[in-house]
Design a protein around this motif. Sequence first.
Motif, mmCIF file in Angstrom:
data_model
loop_
_atom_site.group_PDB
_atom_site.id
_atom_site.type_symbol
_atom_site.label_atom_id
_atom_site.label_comp_id
_atom_site.label_asym_id
_atom_site.label_seq_id
_atom_site.Cartn_x
_atom_site.Cartn_y
_atom_site.Cartn_z
ATOM 1 N N ASN A 6 -44.906 10.215 -80.187
ATOM 2 C CA ASN A 6 -43.984 9.260 -79.592
ATOM 3 C C ASN A 6 -44.645 7.893 -79.465
ATOM 4 O OD1 ASN A 6 -41.973 11.175 -79.351
ATOM 5 N ND2 ASN A 6 -42.569 11.772 -77.288
ATOM 6 N N GLN A 7 -43.838 6.840 -79.577
ATOM 7 C CA GLN A 7 -44.320 5.464 -79.512
ATOM 8 C C GLN A 7 -45.487 5.256 -80.487
ATOM 9 O OE1 GLN A 7 -44.771 3.874 -75.496
ATOM 10 N NE2 GLN A 7 -43.403 5.455 -74.689
ATOM 11 N N LEU A 8 -45.306 5.756 -81.690
ATOM 12 C CA LEU A 8 -46.361 5.672 -82.703
ATOM 13 C C LEU A 8 -46.672 4.222 -83.051
ATOM 14 C CD1 LEU A 8 -46.801 7.886 -85.787
ATOM 15 C CD2 LEU A 8 -46.671 5.431 -86.129
ATOM 16 N N THR A 9 -45.644 3.421 -83.216
ATOM 17 C CA THR A 9 -45.796 1.999 -83.514
ATOM 18 C C THR A 9 -44.454 1.343 -83.251
ATOM 19 O OG1 THR A 9 -46.531 0.396 -85.199
ATOM 20 C CG2 THR A 9 -45.189 2.253 -85.963
ATOM 21 N N HIS A 10 -44.290 0.096 -83.665
ATOM 22 C CA HIS A 10 -42.982 -0.543 -83.599
ATOM 23 C C HIS A 10 -42.808 -1.474 -84.792
ATOM 24 C CE1 HIS A 10 -45.508 -3.549 -81.428
ATOM 25 N NE2 HIS A 10 -44.714 -4.413 -82.008
ATOM 26 N N MET A 11 -41.543 -1.791 -85.071
ATOM 27 C CA MET A 11 -41.188 -2.660 -86.182
ATOM 28 C C MET A 11 -40.512 -3.920 -85.654
ATOM 29 S SD MET A 11 -39.467 0.073 -88.816
ATOM 30 C CE MET A 11 -38.948 -1.280 -89.900
ATOM 31 N N ASP A 12 -40.813 -5.038 -86.275
ATOM 32 C CA ASP A 12 -40.170 -6.311 -85.948
ATOM 33 C C ASP A 12 -39.487 -6.835 -87.201
ATOM 34 O OD1 ASP A 12 -41.085 -6.781 -83.135
ATOM 35 O OD2 ASP A 12 -43.048 -6.694 -84.089
ATOM 36 N N VAL A 13 -38.171 -6.992 -87.142
ATOM 37 C CA VAL A 13 -37.405 -7.430 -88.316
ATOM 38 C C VAL A 13 -36.280 -8.358 -87.874
ATOM 39 C CG1 VAL A 13 -37.860 -5.266 -89.559
ATOM 40 C CG2 VAL A 13 -35.754 -5.513 -88.213
ATOM 41 N N SER A 14 -35.717 -9.056 -88.840
ATOM 42 C CA SER A 14 -34.412 -9.685 -88.666
ATOM 43 C C SER A 14 -33.418 -8.922 -89.522
ATOM 44 C CB SER A 14 -34.428 -11.156 -89.076
ATOM 45 O OG SER A 14 -35.157 -11.928 -88.144
ATOM 46 N N ALA A 15 -32.159 -8.937 -89.114
ATOM 47 C CA ALA A 15 -31.121 -8.237 -89.866
ATOM 48 C C ALA A 15 -29.879 -9.117 -89.931
ATOM 49 C CB ALA A 15 -30.795 -6.898 -89.214
ATOM 50 N N TRP A 16 -29.227 -9.096 -91.089
ATOM 51 C CA TRP A 16 -27.972 -9.815 -91.220
ATOM 52 C C TRP A 16 -26.833 -8.916 -90.766
ATOM 53 C CZ3 TRP A 16 -25.750 -14.199 -91.109
ATOM 54 C CH2 TRP A 16 -24.412 -14.319 -91.459
ATOM 55 N N CYS A 17 -26.038 -9.411 -89.810
ATOM 56 C CA CYS A 17 -24.890 -8.672 -89.298
ATOM 57 C C CYS A 17 -23.623 -9.447 -89.656
ATOM 58 C CB CYS A 17 -24.993 -8.501 -87.784
ATOM 59 S SG CYS A 17 -23.537 -7.738 -87.026
ATOM 60 N N PRO A 18 -22.633 -8.802 -90.267
ATOM 61 C CA PRO A 18 -21.414 -9.507 -90.665
ATOM 62 C C PRO A 18 -20.661 -10.129 -89.498
ATOM 63 C CG PRO A 18 -21.546 -7.370 -91.752
ATOM 64 C CD PRO A 18 -22.637 -7.407 -90.727
ATOM 65 N N THR A 19 -20.821 -9.593 -88.284
ATOM 66 C CA THR A 19 -20.088 -10.125 -87.138
ATOM 67 C C THR A 19 -20.941 -10.989 -86.221
ATOM 68 O OG1 THR A 19 -20.538 -8.081 -85.897
ATOM 69 C CG2 THR A 19 -18.466 -8.202 -87.139
ATOM 70 N N ARG A 20 -22.248 -10.728 -86.159
ATOM 71 C CA ARG A 20 -23.119 -11.441 -85.217
ATOM 72 C C ARG A 20 -24.046 -12.437 -85.890
ATOM 73 N NH1 ARG A 20 -26.114 -6.764 -82.284
ATOM 74 N NH2 ARG A 20 -26.965 -8.460 -81.019
ATOM 75 N N GLY A 21 -24.134 -12.402 -87.201
ATOM 76 C CA GLY A 21 -25.029 -13.298 -87.909
ATOM 77 C C GLY A 21 -26.448 -12.752 -87.975
#
Length: 274
Positions: A6-21
């Motif tokens: 558990n809580q092995l690591t974490h990811m930081d990304v951006s994502a394109w959302c059709p409704t939220r940008g």
Amino acid sequence: MALFVNQLTHMDVSAWCPTRGLIGCSWQVDALLEGALGEDGMLFDFGEVKPWIKHTLDSGLDHTLLVPTQAPGVSITDCEEGLCVRTETMEVRGPVEAFSLLPWASITLEEVAAHLSGELTAERPVNVDRVTLTLSDEATTGAAYGYSHGLKRHQGNCQRIAHGHRSRLSIWQSGTRQPELEARWAHWLDNRYLLEQADIEHQDDVFLTCRYQAAQGDFSIRLPADRCAVLPGPTTVENIAIWLARSIADESGHATRVQAFEGINKGAFAEFTP
């Protein structure tokens, strides 16, 4: 037999959302490995689980812009910088490695987790039959916001112009936490693009274009100006904390202390007295 971390690591990304940008995300990663014990009495050495999985994430989706290629209005073409991703309100250009193109209509935690689980299972160690990752947002009781940015001076993948974080925010005045201020500023910051003043190539009443050259290549991003926040210097978490402390203190007229996070479990403190 199953082995979990558990809580092995974490990811930081951006994502394109059709409704939220454009949205900034930080996801906690839990791992489950299923299989048979080896002659040494182990399924897989704990000491090797984290570096193996983390290497796969770091060399793949982490610190990229996740693009749902089947989303309405998404266009992907080659360009001089490498790849150009366009939507009705956004254009991002950069090296191919700065993007993760996913054949979906939207980005969801469940689909990203299944995608990564499949990748890891395909390259699993001998004793392991299946790898299952679970992704989750950090559990928070206070204010939090997502943001996207790029750090052109960074020598790692943080230089990519559209990666993001989901971060907590704490504010103190006169030694007392200010939850109403935290909620208001987090709401204003949520899913904005943070950029350095010096990187603005063009700005008008509607759009803002940010462009810079970094070690990995040339990058640019064009977004609605009202979804951007311009800082006087690099958008490191240290400068974000300083900028917020100064802005909140100037607005309120009170000395302000800010704890700004960069994703999960790390960040910076800053104080300012008007």
